[in-house]
Design a protein around this motif. Structure first.
Motif, short mmCIF file in Angstrom:
data_model
loop_
_atom_site.label_atom_id
_atom_site.label_comp_id
_atom_site.label_asym_id
_atom_site.label_seq_id
_atom_site.Cartn_x
_atom_site.Cartn_y
_atom_site.Cartn_z
N LYS A 2 -33.69 -37.12 11.21
CA LYS A 2 -34.47 -37.63 10.07
C LYS A 2 -34.23 -39.11 9.79
CE LYS A 2 -32.84 -34.84 6.94
NZ LYS A 2 -31.85 -34.08 7.70
N SER A 51 -32.89 -39.79 0.61
CA SER A 51 -32.56 -38.99 -0.59
C SER A 51 -31.20 -38.33 -0.44
CB SER A 51 -33.64 -37.94 -0.86
OG SER A 51 -33.68 -36.96 0.16
N GLY A 52 -30.77 -38.07 0.81
CA GLY A 52 -29.44 -37.48 1.01
C GLY A 52 -28.34 -38.40 0.49
N TYR A 95 -27.64 -37.54 -3.12
CA TYR A 95 -26.79 -36.35 -3.31
C TYR A 95 -25.35 -36.66 -2.90
CZ TYR A 95 -31.02 -33.80 -4.36
OH TYR A 95 -32.19 -33.38 -4.96
N ARG A 106 -20.29 -41.04 3.87
CA ARG A 106 -20.54 -40.37 5.16
C ARG A 106 -19.34 -39.56 5.62
NH1 ARG A 106 -25.81 -40.52 5.04
NH2 ARG A 106 -26.34 -42.45 4.03
N ALA A 147 -21.55 -32.71 -0.88
CA ALA A 147 -22.96 -33.01 -1.21
C ALA A 147 -23.79 -31.73 -1.14
CB ALA A 147 -23.52 -34.05 -0.25
N SER A 148 -23.51 -30.93 -0.14
CA SER A 148 -24.27 -29.68 0.00
C SER A 148 -23.95 -28.74 -1.17
CB SER A 148 -23.90 -29.06 1.35
OG SER A 148 -24.46 -27.82 1.51
N SER A 174 -25.59 -30.09 -4.50
CA SER A 174 -27.05 -30.12 -4.49
C SER A 174 -27.68 -28.75 -4.78
CB SER A 174 -27.57 -30.68 -3.16
OG SER A 174 -27.21 -29.83 -2.10
N ARG A 206 -30.54 -31.42 -9.16
CA ARG A 206 -31.79 -31.65 -8.43
C ARG A 206 -32.83 -32.29 -9.35
NH1 ARG A 206 -30.96 -29.97 -3.64
NH2 ARG A 206 -32.97 -30.84 -3.09
N GLU A 233 -36.74 -39.39 3.46
CA GLU A 233 -36.20 -38.25 4.21
C GLU A 233 -35.31 -37.40 3.33
OE1 GLU A 233 -32.63 -38.16 5.97
OE2 GLU A 233 -32.39 -40.31 6.32
N ARG A 276 -34.62 -32.86 2.25
CA ARG A 276 -34.80 -31.43 2.51
C ARG A 276 -36.05 -30.90 1.79
NH1 ARG A 276 -30.90 -33.26 4.41
NH2 ARG A 276 -29.00 -32.30 5.22
N ASP A 277 -36.41 -31.56 0.68
CA ASP A 277 -37.45 -31.01 -0.21
C ASP A 277 -38.49 -32.07 -0.58
OD1 ASP A 277 -35.77 -32.69 -1.61
OD2 ASP A 277 -35.77 -31.49 -3.44
N ILE A 278 -38.63 -33.10 0.25
CA ILE A 278 -39.57 -34.18 -0.11
C ILE A 278 -41.01 -33.63 -0.08
CG2 ILE A 278 -40.40 -36.53 0.40
CD1 ILE A 278 -37.41 -36.44 -0.36
N ARG A 285 -24.32 -35.62 15.50
CA ARG A 285 -23.46 -35.89 14.35
C ARG A 285 -22.06 -36.30 14.79
NH1 ARG A 285 -25.38 -35.07 8.95
NH2 ARG A 285 -27.14 -36.41 9.37
N ARG A 344 -23.47 -25.86 6.14
CA ARG A 344 -24.30 -26.69 5.27
C ARG A 344 -25.78 -26.22 5.31
NH1 ARG A 344 -25.26 -32.36 5.01
NH2 ARG A 344 -24.67 -32.91 7.11
N ARG A 377 -30.35 -21.85 -1.14
CA ARG A 377 -30.28 -22.13 -2.58
C ARG A 377 -31.63 -21.83 -3.25
NH1 ARG A 377 -29.61 -28.12 -0.95
NH2 ARG A 377 -31.78 -28.69 -0.69
#
Ligand code: DC
Length: 212
Positions: free
Chosen positions: A13, A31-32, A35, A83, A91-92, A95, A101, A120, A122-124, A149, A167, A174
């Motif tokens: 992403k 956006s990450g 969070y 990071r 963060a996970s 969120s 949120r 970018e 998860r919910d954009i 990663r 994650r 959720r």
């Protein structure tokens, strides 16, 4: 206006959203990072990440500034610190809370309303901007996502594979803003294609739709 790029960790992403934003002259929104900034503030404050009330209070009050690639919390550049593996896992957890949120979605909508963005997360495409004229959902095989990663953070691949699996499960299960593709999203599998090719495909879609 926003081009939405959603998907799980390691699907590409950030690279793709940055590349598309550069190619089209749009602003990139991570956006990450928002969070993650809440997670960092929670860790620093010694607050329990599972305490939704307290974490939402921190999220609402956070002095957060996204300036190009820099992430500033209370004026401090936290770009590297957010990071870390500890912040990723936290963060996970933070969120999942609806209050967190709501606070961050409101900020994201405020930014997007004022310009042309590639965002970018998860919910954009599902929550932040269901009216987005171009939604892309990126996927990639688990082993490839872990490999990417691990290359970024220098951790062993096996550990990263387990951490992103955990994650993903939390992000998908959720109740609010869960990770899923919008019905009208274009799904692209990045396992075997280069970031350059994915960027070119998204740019082509944006042009076909008259967005650039
Ligand atoms: O994209 P990232 O790895 O920087 O995101 C870190 C965490 O933030 C991720 O595990 C879930 C959360 N997140 C979210 O819930 N909604 C978003 N739009 C972006 C990230």
């Amino acid at each position: 206006m926003v081009i939405a790029i959603d998907g799980p960790a390691g699907a590409g992403k950030s690279t793709v959203a940055r590349g598309v934003a550069d190619a089209l002259g749009f602003t990139y929104l991570d956006s990450g990072a928002m969070y993650r900034s809440v997670a960092l503030a929670v860790l620093r404050a010694g607050v329990d990440p599972d305490d939704g009330e307290q974490v939402a209070t921190i999220a609402r009050g956070l002095e957060l500034e996204l300036d190009g690639d820099r992430v500033l919390v209370g004026g401090e550049d936290v770009g590297a610190e957010i990071r870390s593996p500890e912040v990723s896992a936290t963060a996970s957890r933070v969120s999942v809370h609806p209050g967190v949120r709501a606070a961050l979605v409101e900020r994201q909508r405020g930014l997007i309303a004022a310009g042309r963005y590639v965002a970018e997360g998860r919910d954009i495409g599902t929550v932040v901007s269901p009216d987005s004229p171009l939604k892309v959902y990126l996927v990639a095989g688990d082993a490839e996502r872990a490999r990417r990663r691990a290359a970024q953070t220098g951790e062993p691949v096996a550990g990263v594979l387990a951490a992103i699996g955990e994650r993903d499960t939390r992000d998908r299960e959720r109740a609010h803003g869960a990770l899923r593709a919008a019905e009208d999203a274009v799904e692209l599998d990045t396992t075997e294609i280069s970031a350059t090719e994915v960027v070119a495909r998204v740019v082509e879609l944006a042009r076909e739709r008259g967005l650039a």
